[in-house]
Enzyme design. Structure first.
Site, PDB file in Angstrom:
ATOM      1  CG  ASP A   8      -1.812   1.167   1.321  1.00  0.00           C
ATOM      2  OD1 ASP A   8      -2.455   1.505   0.315  1.00  0.00           O
ATOM      3  OD2 ASP A   8      -1.884   1.778   2.408  1.00  0.00           O
ATOM      4  CG  ASP A  10      -1.746   7.487   0.164  1.00  0.00           C
ATOM      5  OD1 ASP A  10      -0.730   8.090  -0.222  1.00  0.00           O
ATOM      6  OD2 ASP A  10      -2.761   7.343  -0.553  1.00  0.00           O
TER       7      ASP A  10
END
Length: 224
Positions: A8, A10
């Protein structure tokens, strides 16, 4: 390639939310209606944290903003955003984690709910070739129309997009002996539950509780 490593973006590889900060950047640059954009950006961010976000509604808000700019101006803003906001936020430990998997010969990808316009230059900054992200619909000039192309890369959508990407490479998921997914968010529990090595990275409270209960690895990259 030996194994599979998915990240991922953020609050996982970056200590910021690149989508939210892009909106804040546009407000600071006074190139959008500041009060209205701030209000909607904050509301969507709160919905995301609460797990109630409608991903299509949010993405078409963000992509609609992109469609309002001349292509040359948009490119300049993107470069300035990378220089002023993203690059100063990148931490050595995050870069080292990605490189560890690359050096091991793993197939590495960033998989994010944020749109590809914002995240493609960030993936390049991390030296990651493969990016699975929300795709803006483009017109005949290659300019964003403001609509989403395909389906969101959020929640279970990340699992669907991952499988489609791997099939396109001729490397189905079950061909990998080991697989990692690093994420901070409870929204990513569907994909974390699929891989052999789920890593709750800088986890939110909800993900921390879930990961702890299941004995998943916990990793904190930004405690320095």
């Amino acid at each position: 390639m030996n194994d599979l490593a998915l990240f991922d973006l953020d609050h996982t590889l970056l200590p910021i939310d690149s989508d939210y900060e892009w909106g804040q950047f546009l407000v600071r640059e006074k190139v959008v209606d500041a009060a209205e954009h701030q209000r909607r950006n904050d509301a969507f961010f709160a919905q995301y944290n609460a797990g109630t976000l409608d991903p299509v509604e949010y993405l078409e808000f963000a992509l609609g903003t992109l469609a309002g700019f001349d292509p040359a101006r948009l490119k300049d803003l993107q470069a300035q955003y990378m220089r002023d906001v993203v690059k100063p936020a990148i931490r050595p430990r995050a870069l080292d984690l990605v490189r560890k998997h690359q050096d091991a010969g793993d197939l590495v990808a960033i998989i994010t709910a944020t749109n590809a316009f914002v995240t493609a230059p960030i993936a390049r900054e991390f030296g990651v070739e493969h990016l699975i992200a929300a795709r803006p619909e483009l017109d005949e000039r290659g300019h964003p129309t403001g609509k989403l192309a395909g389906t969101p890369t959020q929640g279970h959508g990340k699992v669907v997009h991952m499988h489609a990407w791997l099939e396109g490479l001729g490397r189905p998921f079950d061909s990998f002996g080991r697989s990692w997914f690093y994420s901070d968010s409870h929204n990513d529990i569907p994909l974390l539950s699929v891989v052999s090595h789920p890593v709750a990275t800088n986890p939110s409270d909800k993900l921390n509780q879930h990961a702890t209960a299941l004995g998943w690895t916990l990793l904190h990259l930004f405690n320095d």
